[in-house]
Design a protein around this motif. Structure first.
Motif, PDB file in Angstrom:
ATOM      1  N   VAL A  19       0.849  -1.198   0.000  1.00 50.92           N
ATOM      2  CA  VAL A  19       0.000   0.000   0.000  1.00 50.92           C
ATOM      3  C   VAL A  19       0.882   1.244   0.000  1.00 50.92           C
ATOM      4  N   ASP A  20       1.915   1.251   0.855  1.00 50.85           N
ATOM      5  CA  ASP A  20       2.831   2.398   0.886  1.00 50.85           C
ATOM      6  C   ASP A  20       3.520   2.587  -0.462  1.00 50.85           C
ATOM      7  N   TYR A  21       3.963   1.482  -1.057  1.00 54.69           N
ATOM      8  CA  TYR A  21       4.637   1.526  -2.361  1.00 54.69           C
ATOM      9  C   TYR A  21       3.713   2.106  -3.426  1.00 54.69           C
ATOM     10  N   PHE A  22       2.518   1.563  -3.555  1.00 57.08           N
ATOM     11  CA  PHE A  22       1.605   2.011  -4.591  1.00 57.08           C
ATOM     12  C   PHE A  22       1.134   3.446  -4.346  1.00 57.08           C
ATOM     13  N   THR A  23       0.965   3.842  -3.094  1.00 60.70           N
ATOM     14  CA  THR A  23       0.569   5.209  -2.771  1.00 60.70           C
ATOM     15  C   THR A  23       1.658   6.193  -3.188  1.00 60.70           C
ATOM     16  N   LEU A  24       2.907   5.860  -2.888  1.00 61.74           N
ATOM     17  CA  LEU A  24       4.029   6.712  -3.269  1.00 61.74           C
ATOM     18  C   LEU A  24       4.160   6.801  -4.791  1.00 61.74           C
ATOM     19  N   ARG A  25       4.053   5.657  -5.480  1.00 63.79           N
ATOM     20  CA  ARG A  25       4.156   5.659  -6.946  1.00 63.79           C
ATOM     21  C   ARG A  25       3.037   6.504  -7.568  1.00 63.79           C
ATOM     22  N   ALA A  26       1.833   6.374  -7.051  1.00 61.28           N
ATOM     23  CA  ALA A  26       0.713   7.149  -7.597  1.00 61.28           C
ATOM     24  C   ALA A  26       0.945   8.644  -7.405  1.00 61.28           C
ATOM     25  N   ALA A  27       1.488   9.036  -6.248  1.00 68.15           N
ATOM     26  CA  ALA A  27       1.732  10.454  -5.970  1.00 68.15           C
ATOM     27  C   ALA A  27       2.831  11.026  -6.869  1.00 68.15           C
ATOM     28  N   GLU A  28       3.805  10.191  -7.244  1.00 66.65           N
ATOM     29  CA  GLU A  28       4.948  10.652  -8.040  1.00 66.65           C
ATOM     30  C   GLU A  28       4.778  10.420  -9.533  1.00 66.65           C
ATOM     31  N   PHE A  29       3.781   9.661  -9.935  1.00 72.22           N
ATOM     32  CA  PHE A  29       3.653   9.251 -11.326  1.00 72.22           C
ATOM     33  C   PHE A  29       3.346  10.457 -12.207  1.00 72.22           C
ATOM     34  N   PRO A  30       4.143  10.668 -13.266  1.00 74.14           N
ATOM     35  CA  PRO A  30       3.926  11.836 -14.120  1.00 74.14           C
ATOM     36  C   PRO A  30       2.558  11.799 -14.799  1.00 74.14           C
ATOM     37  N   GLY A  31       1.826  12.886 -14.657  1.00 75.01           N
ATOM     38  CA  GLY A  31       0.530  12.994 -15.314  1.00 75.01           C
ATOM     39  C   GLY A  31      -0.587  12.222 -14.643  1.00 75.01           C
ATOM     40  N   GLY A  32      -0.313  11.620 -13.483  1.00 74.28           N
ATOM     41  CA  GLY A  32      -1.327  10.808 -12.813  1.00 74.28           C
ATOM     42  C   GLY A  32      -1.577   9.529 -13.587  1.00 74.28           C
ATOM     43  N   GLY A  33      -2.607   8.843 -13.254  1.00 73.88           N
ATOM     44  CA  GLY A  33      -2.988   7.658 -13.998  1.00 73.88           C
ATOM     45  C   GLY A  33      -2.226   6.396 -13.652  1.00 73.88           C
ATOM     46  N   TYR A  34      -1.553   6.363 -12.514  1.00 76.40           N
ATOM     47  CA  TYR A  34      -0.860   5.139 -12.109  1.00 76.40           C
ATOM     48  C   TYR A  34      -1.893   4.061 -11.820  1.00 76.40           C
ATOM     49  N   SER A  35      -1.646   2.840 -12.312  1.00 74.34           N
ATOM     50  CA  SER A  35      -2.586   1.724 -12.140  1.00 74.34           C
ATOM     51  C   SER A  35      -1.955   0.627 -11.292  1.00 74.34           C
ATOM     52  N   PRO A  36      -2.198   0.633  -9.977  1.00 73.77           N
ATOM     53  CA  PRO A  36      -1.603  -0.425  -9.153  1.00 73.77           C
ATOM     54  C   PRO A  36      -2.266  -1.772  -9.395  1.00 73.77           C
ATOM     55  N   THR A  37      -1.442  -2.803  -9.352  1.00 73.23           N
ATOM     56  CA  THR A  37      -1.927  -4.168  -9.438  1.00 73.23           C
ATOM     57  C   THR A  37      -1.350  -4.933  -8.263  1.00 73.23           C
ATOM     58  N   TYR A  38      -2.198  -5.245  -7.306  1.00 72.85           N
ATOM     59  CA  TYR A  38      -1.725  -5.971  -6.128  1.00 72.85           C
ATOM     60  C   TYR A  38      -1.433  -7.418  -6.506  1.00 72.85           C
ATOM     61  N   PRO A  39      -0.274  -7.911  -6.088  1.00 76.45           N
ATOM     62  CA  PRO A  39       0.092  -9.289  -6.429  1.00 76.45           C
ATOM     63  C   PRO A  39      -0.734 -10.297  -5.651  1.00 76.45           C
ATOM     64  N   THR A  40      -0.929 -11.456  -6.259  1.00 77.05           N
ATOM     65  CA  THR A  40      -1.631 -12.546  -5.584  1.00 77.05           C
ATOM     66  C   THR A  40      -0.610 -13.546  -5.059  1.00 77.05           C
ATOM     67  N   ALA A  41      -1.004 -14.259  -4.044  1.00 71.17           N
ATOM     68  CA  ALA A  41      -0.115 -15.265  -3.454  1.00 71.17           C
ATOM     69  C   ALA A  41       0.255 -16.337  -4.468  1.00 71.17           C
ATOM     70  N   ALA A  42      -0.679 -16.718  -5.317  1.00 73.03           N
ATOM     71  CA  ALA A  42      -0.443 -17.811  -6.264  1.00 73.03           C
ATOM     72  C   ALA A  42       0.725 -17.527  -7.200  1.00 73.03           C
ATOM     73  N   ALA A  43       0.955 -16.267  -7.536  1.00 67.71           N
ATOM     74  CA  ALA A  43       2.025 -15.924  -8.472  1.00 67.71           C
ATOM     75  C   ALA A  43       3.410 -15.967  -7.846  1.00 67.71           C
ATOM     76  N   PHE A  44       3.489 -16.065  -6.534  1.00 67.82           N
ATOM     77  CA  PHE A  44       4.772 -15.958  -5.836  1.00 67.82           C
ATOM     78  C   PHE A  44       5.027 -17.146  -4.908  1.00 67.82           C
ATOM     79  N   GLN A  45       4.681 -18.344  -5.381  1.00 67.36           N
ATOM     80  CA  GLN A  45       4.888 -19.551  -4.583  1.00 67.36           C
ATOM     81  C   GLN A  45       5.983 -20.404  -5.195  1.00 67.36           C
ATOM     82  N   ALA A  46       6.848 -20.934  -4.332  1.00 68.32           N
ATOM     83  CA  ALA A  46       7.933 -21.819  -4.776  1.00 68.32           C
ATOM     84  C   ALA A  46       7.325 -23.054  -5.431  1.00 68.32           C
ATOM     85  N   PRO A  47       7.933 -23.581  -6.450  1.00 71.03           N
ATOM     86  CA  PRO A  47       9.215 -23.208  -7.052  1.00 71.03           C
ATOM     87  C   PRO A  47       9.083 -22.220  -8.205  1.00 71.03           C
ATOM     88  N   ASP A  48       7.958 -21.569  -8.301  1.00 70.25           N
ATOM     89  CA  ASP A  48       7.743 -20.626  -9.398  1.00 70.25           C
ATOM     90  C   ASP A  48       7.805 -19.179  -8.956  1.00 70.25           C
TER      91      ASP A  48
END
Length: 159
Positions: A19-48
């Motif tokens: 949340v802190d990361y995406f909030t900071l990126r949105a505030a700094e993103f040129p021209g606005g329009g930053y689109s955060p995509t929160y990661p899901t657990a399934a995409a970050f499970q070993a061994p993948d």
């Protein structure tokens, strides 16, 4: 010296730093329009994949993840680095390199032959870190609307 902890990106600590990361990126993103995509657990499970929290003296100070991605041409041994973030007050200590090195180490452990990542050209310190870590700019490999630069690093020579 900070330590690493494997976490699900959906855990409370991980979600809070994202949340802190995406909030900071949105505030700094040129021209606005930053689109955060929160990661899901399934995409970050070993061994993948893996999602790491960086902790210092009991506080979460950063995060980053790796996940296996399909690439044009059918490569299956490529891992993407995602959501590399350090809280602003911790920057300049070499912890970004520490986090990137740990993500690479873990990707190698999962059999990665290459790493890819995307970033925005305004993140100059990140781009500098990636280039100094052996990443080279490549053509677009995904449709991330927040990215303007794409990088790759070969981890072993291919026969």
């Amino acid at each position: 010296m900070p330590t690493f902890r494997i976490a699900s990106p959906e855990d409370a600590d991980a979600h809070a730093v994202l949340v802190d990361y995406f909030t900071l990126r949105a505030a700094e993103f040129p021209g606005g329009g930053y689109s955060p995509t929160y990661p899901t657990a399934a995409a970050f499970q070993a061994p993948d994949g893996a999602f790491l929290l960086l902790e210092d003296e009991g506080a979460i100070v950063g995060c980053g993840g790796i996940r296996r991605v399909g690439m044009p041409g059918g490569e299956t041994d490529v891992f993407e680095i995602k959501h590399v973030f350090l809280r602003p007050e911790t920057r300049g200590r070499g912890w970004g390199r520490l986090l990137l090195d740990e993500l690479e180490r873990r990707a190698r452990g999962f059999g990665a032959a290459a790493l890819v990542l995307d970033t925005h050209h305004t993140l100059e310190a990140a781009g500098h870190l990636y280039r100094n870590s052996g990443f080279v700019e490549i053509p677009r490999y995904n449709e991330n609307p927040n990215a303007t630069r794409w990088y790759r690093k070969e981890l072993e020579s291919r026969a």
